[in-house]
Design an enzyme around this catalytic site. Structure first.
Site, PDB file in Angstrom:
ATOM      1  CE  LYS A 156      70.297 -53.891 -45.586  1.00  0.00           C
ATOM      2  NZ  LYS A 156      69.571 -52.725 -45.086  1.00  0.00           N
ATOM      3  NE  ARG A 187      69.968 -51.457 -49.229  1.00  0.00           N
ATOM      4  CZ  ARG A 187      70.064 -52.674 -49.740  1.00  0.00           C
ATOM      5  NH1 ARG A 187      71.057 -52.967 -50.580  1.00  0.00           N
ATOM      6  NH2 ARG A 187      69.207 -53.609 -49.380  1.00  0.00           N
ATOM      7  N   GLY A 229      63.751 -53.702 -40.865  1.00  0.00           N
ATOM      8  CA  GLY A 229      62.922 -52.513 -40.755  1.00  0.00           C
ATOM      9  C   GLY A 229      63.141 -51.681 -39.501  1.00  0.00           C
ATOM     10  CG  MET A 285      68.504 -49.381 -37.314  1.00  0.00           C
ATOM     11  SD  MET A 285      70.252 -49.586 -37.156  1.00  0.00           S
ATOM     12  CE  MET A 285      70.574 -50.879 -38.301  1.00  0.00           C
ATOM     13  NE  ARG A 310      67.567 -60.443 -43.996  1.00  0.00           N
ATOM     14  CZ  ARG A 310      66.924 -59.271 -43.954  1.00  0.00           C
ATOM     15  NH1 ARG A 310      67.589 -58.160 -43.799  1.00  0.00           N
ATOM     16  NH2 ARG A 310      65.615 -59.233 -44.052  1.00  0.00           N
ATOM     17  CG  HIS A 368      57.138 -55.187 -40.060  1.00  0.00           C
ATOM     18  ND1 HIS A 368      56.338 -55.105 -38.946  1.00  0.00           N
ATOM     19  CD2 HIS A 368      58.397 -54.892 -39.665  1.00  0.00           C
ATOM     20  CE1 HIS A 368      57.089 -54.738 -37.920  1.00  0.00           C
ATOM     21  NE2 HIS A 368      58.340 -54.602 -38.318  1.00  0.00           N
ATOM     22  CD  GLU A 401      67.279 -81.339  -0.354  1.00  0.00           C
ATOM     23  OE1 GLU A 401      66.502 -80.709  -1.066  1.00  0.00           O
ATOM     24  OE2 GLU A 401      67.041 -82.483   0.065  1.00  0.00           O
ATOM     25  CB  SER A 453      70.699 -85.901  -6.535  1.00  0.00           C
ATOM     26  OG  SER A 453      69.801 -85.126  -7.284  1.00  0.00           O
ATOM     27  CB  THR A 469      69.434 -76.577  -8.011  1.00  0.00           C
ATOM     28  OG1 THR A 469      68.444 -77.108  -8.878  1.00  0.00           O
ATOM     29  CG2 THR A 469      70.785 -77.215  -8.301  1.00  0.00           C
ATOM     30  CG  ASP A 485      64.760 -77.458  -0.519  1.00  0.00           C
ATOM     31  OD1 ASP A 485      64.134 -76.460  -0.136  1.00  0.00           O
ATOM     32  OD2 ASP A 485      64.292 -78.616  -0.509  1.00  0.00           O
ATOM     33  CB  CYS A 488      66.620 -83.574  -9.122  1.00  0.00           C
ATOM     34  SG  CYS A 488      66.870 -83.480  -7.349  1.00  0.00           S
ATOM     35  CE1 TYR A 515      70.786 -86.853 -12.171  1.00  0.00           C
ATOM     36  CE2 TYR A 515      72.740 -88.183 -11.753  1.00  0.00           C
ATOM     37  CZ  TYR A 515      71.562 -87.599 -11.308  1.00  0.00           C
ATOM     38  OH  TYR A 515      71.175 -87.735 -10.012  1.00  0.00           O
TER      39      TYR A 515
HETATM   40  P1  ADP Z   1      65.876 -53.074 -44.760  1.00  0.00           P
HETATM   41  O1  ADP Z   1      67.111 -53.456 -44.042  1.00  0.00           O
HETATM   42  O2  ADP Z   1      64.864 -52.407 -43.929  1.00  0.00           O
HETATM   43  O3  ADP Z   1      65.347 -54.191 -45.609  1.00  0.00           O
HETATM   44  P2  ADP Z   1      67.105 -51.985 -47.138  1.00  0.00           P
HETATM   45  O4  ADP Z   1      68.305 -51.154 -47.017  1.00  0.00           O
HETATM   46  O5  ADP Z   1      67.313 -53.401 -47.530  1.00  0.00           O
HETATM   47  O6  ADP Z   1      66.319 -51.907 -45.775  1.00  0.00           O
HETATM   48  O7  ADP Z   1      66.190 -51.235 -48.170  1.00  0.00           O
HETATM   49  C1  ADP Z   1      64.796 -51.161 -48.190  1.00  0.00           C
HETATM   50  C2  ADP Z   1      64.243 -51.485 -49.560  1.00  0.00           C
HETATM   51  O8  ADP Z   1      64.810 -50.660 -50.574  1.00  0.00           O
HETATM   52  C3  ADP Z   1      64.554 -52.898 -49.973  1.00  0.00           C
HETATM   53  O9  ADP Z   1      63.440 -53.431 -50.629  1.00  0.00           O
HETATM   54  C4  ADP Z   1      65.694 -52.751 -50.930  1.00  0.00           C
HETATM   55  O10 ADP Z   1      65.740 -53.784 -51.875  1.00  0.00           O
HETATM   56  C5  ADP Z   1      65.405 -51.419 -51.591  1.00  0.00           C
HETATM   57  N1  ADP Z   1      66.650 -50.789 -52.018  1.00  0.00           N
HETATM   58  C6  ADP Z   1      67.690 -50.433 -51.256  1.00  0.00           C
HETATM   59  N2  ADP Z   1      68.693 -49.931 -51.986  1.00  0.00           N
HETATM   60  C7  ADP Z   1      68.291 -49.967 -53.266  1.00  0.00           C
HETATM   61  C8  ADP Z   1      68.903 -49.591 -54.511  1.00  0.00           C
HETATM   62  N3  ADP Z   1      70.134 -49.088 -54.559  1.00  0.00           N
HETATM   63  N4  ADP Z   1      68.194 -49.768 -55.614  1.00  0.00           N
HETATM   64  C9  ADP Z   1      66.943 -50.270 -55.574  1.00  0.00           C
HETATM   65  N5  ADP Z   1      66.304 -50.637 -54.451  1.00  0.00           N
HETATM   66  C10 ADP Z   1      66.980 -50.502 -53.286  1.00  0.00           C
HETATM   67 MG    MG Z   2      66.529 -55.227 -46.790  1.00  0.00          MG
HETATM   68 MG    MG Z   3      64.400 -80.513  -1.406  1.00  0.00          MG
END
Ligand code: ADP
Ligand code: MG
Ligand code: MG
Length: 920
Positions: A32, A101, A110, A112, A345, A468, A782, A801, A804, A806, A869, A889
């Site tokens: 990120k 973040r 989602g 962390m 990403r 999610h 074998e 051959s 693997t 046996d 084989c 092969y």
């Molecule tokens: P995750 O990795 O779980 O997607 P994010 O860090 O991307 O978590 O954030 C969760 C949500 O909050 C996302 O929808 C993101 O766009 C929004 N968000 C994060 N930082 C900001 C910010 N500075 N302003 C507005 N929205 C934000």
């Molecule tokens: Mg995100």
């Molecule tokens: Mg055999």
């Protein structure tokens, strides 16, 4: 001066210098953070901010406190951000708010923590209300902060806040959040503060710097949270990477109808189609879309609401895709008509989409063919050959009233299983009761992932293609339907229903992730053929071209060679045809004894075994000859031009005889009842079976030993092979038979049997007047002794051959069935074995024997053909070993051939400097 732990988004060049390359920046700043920095550099509108590095996280994990200098650097960076925005953190008259973040090298959607709206307190709220004239928005933001802070920093349950909010809404008679007024949110802030204090034991911190500090620590700590650890285990991400923390200026999508937020993929992550796919919500903040709580609009509609923003968005995302040369998954927010990008990403995608995007991008000239091949994993190919529902079966189910509902087709594939309404139950039923389960929920959250992974499919009644549930299911290749809103799920009564059709927990349902349909009951599924999948065919052709380059591999003896070819194990002509259509370049194993089990042949085989004299045996064998010849004929015809390895009879003879116990019971019953007709014959048969009895048949009279004891059988087989080969050759088919002698342990065995068989071959060819035919005699390796004495064995054997299965059994001294039933699971759990050696080749032991055998064998016979084989032939890690030791092969089941072809090309490239993609 202390180490640099903090990088402003502008400081990407410095990060690059320190980390060496872009991969290093991704490790240092996380996916990120590096994406935000890279976008900033490219002039894309990104709210200003800075990143605390993963190195700081790893220090924090050791000492449980920030490393020296980190906090001061954060404060200094914050000053910079204040300058850039003209706002001040904690200043009620012009406040800066930030988000905190998480962001590791590999995205873990989602998994962390992220906390929004940091910097609000009782005073700042008042100031912001004056500034924005929008008290509703400000109170809403404040209550979100208190809730997120409580749930993520102190891990209190969502319910602590959600419950009083639901109560409040019910009391007011509201259905939607949008009905809440400024005063309502304000009242709720009071309630939330009380709940916060009650459950956490202190007041919600009014010191905004304390907020930033605690939030940063919480993100670091979330790296070692259960959710994150479970996810890393499932995706093989290392614990050592750590997460970065991004502190970023807040932008608000919830400031009215000219504001909004959304997520989008630059190409369809489910099908790969080259068309933007996404969802957005007006007047909403970040999480609202991802959580799938409110039903969002498709991105195309944005052009009606805000045409300029829409065009700018399309322009930026198309540039991002070209820049990263991959499909992007982006987050954006619009604040009062101004667009901000919040994340970019490489998007997670289904197997189908991975293949299509790779092939399309190569055709568009964006990436090379090699890169396209590298972008698809062997698992992707495997998934594409997995079952889909049969259209006819679905129509019938529909007619029978079994259609339940249609939702969004979030992750393709067919899933049939028993429905369970929470993650724990789904996981338990799958693991303990060995059931096929489907996890059904209104929507899913990160805590539900274990239930999803354990299930065959996932069904939700809410959320869209970017919810999610959808994202996680695609990642793990689990068929998934989301947003099937007709379904009413009653989590208390444990039933779901649609207009009176009900499904109770534990009942069977069928979920079609390809079309979005859901049915009651079980529906038949069929595997799609490779021919139907044109992009995959193209990709595999490219893979083969790479593998076949004559100098792509350096053999252990220094010679140049192509990569590992993929052959198939096939016993019947129809298997051979499939193998060929799946791209096999030869048959590595045809087991002749399967042919002996055919109902019309088995009685002859039994008579042959029981024959008292060699003449009698030969007479029975002569009856078998024509049918064996016909089998081989079909095989050679199917494989025209390619080598076909035929293994002579291998199993112990008792396998062809009736079951001893059942026969004994029959004989006893006849004796008790005094029946005499046929009794003597049965008694005779019983005696013969007893005489064939061995205490350990798998190590007894079988393989080459059996051929030496009863040469008539293999003599007939060789005759059949060469008669068929000669007939085919005369018909213009190019035949390359390779006769394989199983279970050799000493070269003396070959010296005894092979010359007799070679003479038969020559005789047949002379009889048939075939002057030239390419053929070989060789052996299976074998038995460890054969591997050790391979140099000697290669004097006779023209090919090796490795059997693997046996070879693994005999090297470990395990019997596979007993091992898998009794102790292998424990061994793997206890770390005594890293993996089941019957699934993935044991390089240190079995692999070393193979390596020795190849080297010694080629000293005797430099052009010795070597293959394997056995089930390992389709396993990517085993294929890598075969590549390294110089096998020509691998041979595997026809269905695994496409997977093995891709894996073989990856290995060819890997040892030429390519990195096999690490991205999770
Ligand atoms: P995750 O990795 O779980 O997607 P994010 O860090 O991307 O978590 O954030 C969760 C949500 O909050 C996302 O929808 C993101 O766009 C929004 N968000 C994060 N930082 C900001 C910010 N500075 N302003 C507005 N929205 C934000
Ligand atoms: Mg995100
Ligand atoms: Mg055999």
């Amino acid at each position: 001066m202390s180490k640099k732990w903090v990088y402003l988004f502008e400081e990407v060049a410095e990060a690059e210098k320190y980390a060496g390359n872009w991969e290093g920046v991704r490790s240092l700043l996380g996916g990120k953070g590096s994406g935000l920095a890279d976008m900033t550099r490219a002039g894309v509108p990104v709210p200003p901010g800075f990143t605390v590095s993963t190195e700081a996280c790893n220090e924090f994990r050791k000492t449980n406190s920030f490393p020296a200098g980190q906090w001061d650097q954060m404060l200094a960076a914050l000053k910079e951000v204040e300058k850039q925005t003209g706002k001040k953190f904690g200043d009620p008259s012009n406040p800066l708010l930030v988000s905190c973040r998480s962001g590791a090298k590999f995205s873990m959607p989602g998994m962390m923590n992220t906390i929004l709206n940091i910097g609000l307190n009782d005073q700042v709220v008042e100031g912001m209300i004056k500034l924005t004239n929008n008290p509703r928005f400000v109170w809403d933001s404040y209550r979100r902060l208190i809730e997120m802070f409580g749930t993520t920093v102190f891990n209190v349950d969502d319910e602590v806040f959600e419950h009083p909010m639901a109560e409040y809404k019910a009391h007011k008679g509201y259905k939607l959040d949008t009905e809440m007024t400024a005063d309502d949110w304000k009242a709720l802030v009071g309630t939330f503060k009380e709940a916060y204090k009650k459950h956490i034991g202190s007041d919600f911190p009014q010191d905004v710097f304390k907020q930033m500090e605690l939030a940063t620590k919480a993100v670091f700590e979330s790296w070692m949270g259960k959710r994150a650890i479970d996810y890393r285990r499932a995706t093989n991400i290392s614990d050592d990477l750590g997460t970065a923390v991004n502190i970023q200026t807040m932008v608000f999508g919830n400031m009215g109808e000219d504001s909004g937020t959304g997520v989008a993929f630059t190409r369809n992550p489910s099908t790969g189609e080259k068309k933007m796919m996404g969802d957005y919500l007006l007047n909403a903040q970040g999480e609202d879309v991802v959580a799938g709580i409110r039903n969002a609009d498709p991105i195309e509609k944005l052009v009606n609401n805000m045409p300029e923003v829409y065009n700018q968005f399309m322009d930026i995302t198309s540039k991002l895709e070209k820049h990263y040369k991959d499909m992007q998954d982006v987050e954006f927010t619009i604040e009062r008509g101004k667009l901000f990008m919040l994340q970019t990403r490489s998007g997670k995608r289904t197997a189908k989409s991975a293949v299509k995007i790779a092939v399309d991008m190569a055709n568009e000239g964006l990436i090379s063919k090699e890169e396209a091949v590298l972008r698809v994993s062997p698992d992707n190919v495997d998934a594409l050959l997995h079952p889909q529902f049969d259209d006819k079966a679905k129509k019938e189910a529909e007619k029978a009233g079994k259609f339940l509902a249609k939702g969004v087709n979030a992750s393709p594939g067919a899933a049939v299983g028993q429905a369970y309404f929470d993650a724990d139950t789904a996981e338990r039923m799958s693991k303990e009761e060995k059931q096929d389960t489907i996890m059904v929920r209104p929507f899913t959250k990160p805590d539900d992932v274990h239930g999803m992974i354990a299930s065959k499919g996932v069904l939700t009644s809410e959320g869209g293609a970017t919810s999610h549930a959808a994202v996680v299911a695609r990642q793990f290749g689990i068929p998934c339907v989301v947003g099937a809103s007709a379904i009413k799920i009653d989590l208390e009564k444990r039933v779901m229903d649609v207009d009176g059709k009900t499904v109770k927990e534990g009942e069977w349902i069928s979920v079609d992730g390809t079309t979005g349909q859901v049915f009651i009951g079980k529906i038949a599924a069929t595997a799609p053929t490779l021919e139907e999948q044109t992009e995959l065919l193209t990709l595999l052709t490219w893979a083969d071209e790479i593998t076949a380059r004559p100098d792509i591999r350096t053999l252990p003896d220094g010679r140049k060679a192509p990569g590992v070819q993929v052959w198939a194990n096939a016993d019947y002509p129809k298997d051979a045809q499939r193998a060929r259509s799946y791209g096999a370049q030869g048959i590595g194993l045809c087991r002749t004894e399967h042919m002996f089990f055919e109902p019309e042949r088995l009685p002859i085989v039994q008579k042959m075994i029981l024959a008292e004299t060699s003449e009698e045996r030969t007479k029975q064998l002569n009856l078998l000859l024509p049918s064996q010849r016909k089998d081989f004929d079909g095989l050679f015809e199917a494989m025209n031009g390619q080598p076909v390895i035929i293994r002579l009879i291998d199993p112990p003879l008792h396998e062809f005889m009736p079951d001893e116990e059942a026969l004994l019971e029959e004989v006893i019953t006849m004796r008790v009842k005094g029946e005499t007709t046929g009794l003597a014959a049965k008694e005779g048969l019983l005696a013969s079976i007893k005489s064939l009895h061995e205490s350990n048949p798998m190590m007894g009279l079988r393989g080459v030993r059996l051929s030496i004891a009863m040469p008539e059988i293999v003599e007939m087989q060789v005759r059949a092979i060469f008669e068929a080969a000669a007939d085919c050759a005369l018909r213009g088919i190019v035949v390359k038979p390779e006769v394989m002698i199983p279970l050799t342990g000493t070269v003396k065995e070959l010296e005894w049997i092979q010359p007799r068989l070679v003479r038969i071959a020559a005789t047949v060819l002379a009889e048939k007047k075939v002057a030239k035919l390419d053929y070989k005699f060789g052996t299976m390796i074998e038995i460890p002794r054969a591997a050790v004495t391979a140099g000697e064995i290669a004097k006779l054997a023209e090919f090796f051959s490795f059997g693997t299965n046996d070879l693994t059994q005999m090297t470990f001294g395990y019997s596979r069935d007993d091992a898998e039933r009794n102790f292998l699971v424990t061994y793997v759990e206890q770390g005594i074995l890293a993996v089941n050696p019957f699934q993935s080749l044991d390089r240190e032991g079995v692999g070393k024997l193979m390596q020795w055998a190849v080297n010694e064998g080629r000293k005797t016979r430099p052009d010795l053909e070597v293959g394997i084989c056995g089930e390992h032939g389709g396993d990517p890690s085993s294929i890598e070993w075969c590549h390294l030791i110089g096998n020509n092969y691998v041979s595997c089941s026809p269905f695994r051939v496409p997977v093995a072809r891709l894996a073989a090309s990856h290995m060819a490239m890997k040892y030429n400097g390519a990195t096999i993609k690490e991205d999770k």
